[in-house]
Design a protein around this motif. Structure first.
Motif, PDB file in Angstrom:
ATOM      1  N   GLY A  60       1.844 -58.099  14.507  1.00 37.37           N
ATOM      2  CA  GLY A  60       1.124 -58.880  13.516  1.00 37.37           C
ATOM      3  C   GLY A  60       0.446 -58.017  12.462  1.00 37.37           C
ATOM      4  N   CYS A  61       0.580 -56.695  12.561  1.00 33.44           N
ATOM      5  CA  CYS A  61      -0.025 -55.798  11.570  1.00 33.44           C
ATOM      6  C   CYS A  61       0.644 -55.991  10.218  1.00 33.44           C
ATOM      7  N   ILE A  62      -0.142 -56.077   9.154  1.00 30.60           N
ATOM      8  CA  ILE A  62       0.412 -56.231   7.814  1.00 30.60           C
ATOM      9  C   ILE A  62       0.347 -54.932   7.024  1.00 30.60           C
ATOM     10  N   SER A  63       0.002 -53.832   7.714  1.00 32.97           N
ATOM     11  CA  SER A  63      -0.079 -52.515   7.060  1.00 32.97           C
ATOM     12  C   SER A  63      -1.028 -52.530   5.877  1.00 32.97           C
ATOM     13  N   CYS A  64      -2.169 -53.171   6.047  1.00 32.89           N
ATOM     14  CA  CYS A  64      -3.126 -53.270   4.949  1.00 32.89           C
ATOM     15  C   CYS A  64      -3.812 -51.946   4.661  1.00 32.89           C
ATOM     16  N   GLY A  65      -3.826 -51.057   5.657  1.00 27.10           N
ATOM     17  CA  GLY A  65      -4.422 -49.737   5.445  1.00 27.10           C
ATOM     18  C   GLY A  65      -5.903 -49.663   5.738  1.00 27.10           C
ATOM     19  N   HIS A  66      -6.518 -50.779   6.146  1.00 28.70           N
ATOM     20  CA  HIS A  66      -7.960 -50.767   6.398  1.00 28.70           C
ATOM     21  C   HIS A  66      -8.335 -49.798   7.504  1.00 28.70           C
ATOM     22  N   CYS A  67      -7.497 -49.719   8.555  1.00 27.93           N
ATOM     23  CA  CYS A  67      -7.826 -48.834   9.667  1.00 27.93           C
ATOM     24  C   CYS A  67      -7.856 -47.382   9.203  1.00 27.93           C
ATOM     25  N   ALA A  68      -6.894 -47.002   8.361  1.00 27.40           N
ATOM     26  CA  ALA A  68      -6.862 -45.631   7.851  1.00 27.40           C
ATOM     27  C   ALA A  68      -7.973 -45.385   6.846  1.00 27.40           C
ATOM     28  N   ALA A  69      -8.372 -46.440   6.142  1.00 30.27           N
ATOM     29  CA  ALA A  69      -9.391 -46.278   5.105  1.00 30.27           C
ATOM     30  C   ALA A  69     -10.764 -45.977   5.693  1.00 30.27           C
ATOM     31  N   ILE A  70     -11.072 -46.549   6.850  1.00 25.97           N
ATOM     32  CA  ILE A  70     -12.416 -46.379   7.399  1.00 25.97           C
ATOM     33  C   ILE A  70     -12.528 -45.190   8.341  1.00 25.97           C
ATOM     34  N   CYS A  71     -11.398 -44.617   8.734  1.00 24.16           N
ATOM     35  CA  CYS A  71     -11.428 -43.494   9.670  1.00 24.16           C
ATOM     36  C   CYS A  71     -11.387 -42.164   8.921  1.00 24.16           C
ATOM     37  N   ALA A  72     -11.847 -41.129   9.592  1.00 27.88           N
ATOM     38  CA  ALA A  72     -11.798 -39.787   9.014  1.00 27.88           C
ATOM     39  C   ALA A  72     -10.345 -39.344   8.880  1.00 27.88           C
ATOM     40  N   PRO A  73     -10.048 -38.393   7.963  1.00 26.70           N
ATOM     41  CA  PRO A  73      -8.675 -37.895   7.821  1.00 26.70           C
ATOM     42  C   PRO A  73      -8.121 -37.404   9.158  1.00 26.70           C
ATOM     43  N   ASN A  74      -6.868 -37.720   9.415  1.00 29.01           N
ATOM     44  CA  ASN A  74      -6.157 -37.335  10.634  1.00 29.01           C
ATOM     45  C   ASN A  74      -6.695 -38.011  11.890  1.00 29.01           C
ATOM     46  N   ALA A  75      -7.585 -38.993  11.721  1.00 28.60           N
ATOM     47  CA  ALA A  75      -8.127 -39.685  12.884  1.00 28.60           C
ATOM     48  C   ALA A  75      -7.226 -40.812  13.350  1.00 28.60           C
TER      49      ALA A  75
END
Length: 207
Positions: free
Chosen positions: A32-47
């Motif tokens: 169900g992930c839409i690849s919105c990028g929110h998870c990557a946006a709020i995490c530190a780089p490479n997290a």
């Protein structure tokens, strides 16, 4: 599913969409992930590692380099809708920077379907100018018979554009105002959020 995403942050609660694996990382169920990028946006780089969001697309930055809230407020307050332009050609690298800024704008569901055209060809700019001014066609009897009923809201502009066309003949361009470049934003017609996405991209570009 787009694959399993893993983060190196500590889990704070259990949830139906994630669980801690044996390595201590959180595994996220991407069904169900839409690849919105929110998870990557709020995490530190490479997290976080997501199959649809490669690390090359996640731009690291130093927060100390960011403008202050006061500077952001000042930028917003001093933005202007300019109606006077230089007659000098616009350097291509300037146009590219503007387009790049526009592409960083958010889009609904992160679809990123914004398309951008930069026009600098004088003849094409002239053709666009002529097309916009050619509203007199709406007053042709046969066309007016149908279109006045179908698009009545457009007819309030007919007199305005007649005046614009007359002033253009006297050397005053109300359409492009002698601009040397024109940037157009558009999306596919099927995009339900086309107007909103294009406006967000335009705002990035204008700032």
């Amino acid at each position: 599913p787009l694959g399993t995403s893993k983060t190196s942050i500590e889990p704070w609660t259990s949830s139906p969409t994630s669980n801690e694996n044996q390595s201590g990382h959180i595994e996220v169920n991407t069904k169900g992930c839409i690849s919105c990028g929110h998870c990557a946006a709020i995490c530190a780089p490479n997290a976080i590692h997501h199959s649809a969001i490669p690390q090359a697309r996640i731009h690291a930055f130093n927060r100390s380099d960011l403008p202050t809230p006061f500077q952001i407020e000042l930028l917003i307050k001093t933005r202007r809708s300019n109606r006077a332009f230089t007659s000098n050609p616009i350097p291509k690298d300037w146009l590219q920077k503007i387009i790049t800024a526009a592409h960083f704008a958010p889009t609904a569901s992160n679809l990123q379907e914004i398309r951008i055209i930069a026009i600098t060809n004088p003849q094409v700019l002239q053709n666009i100018n002529n097309f916009v001014k050619a509203t007199r066609i709406l007053n042709y009897p046969l066309i007016r018979l149908f279109s006045k009923r179908l698009i009545p809201q457009k007819y309030k502009y007919v007199k305005v554009f007649e005046r614009i066309e007359n002033e253009y003949k006297n050397g005053y361009d109300h359409i492009l105002r002698n601009a040397q470049a024109l940037i157009l934003f558009y999306t596919e017609k099927r995009n339900d959020f086309a107007c909103h996405d294009a406006n967000l991209a335009y705002q990035n570009a204008s700032l």
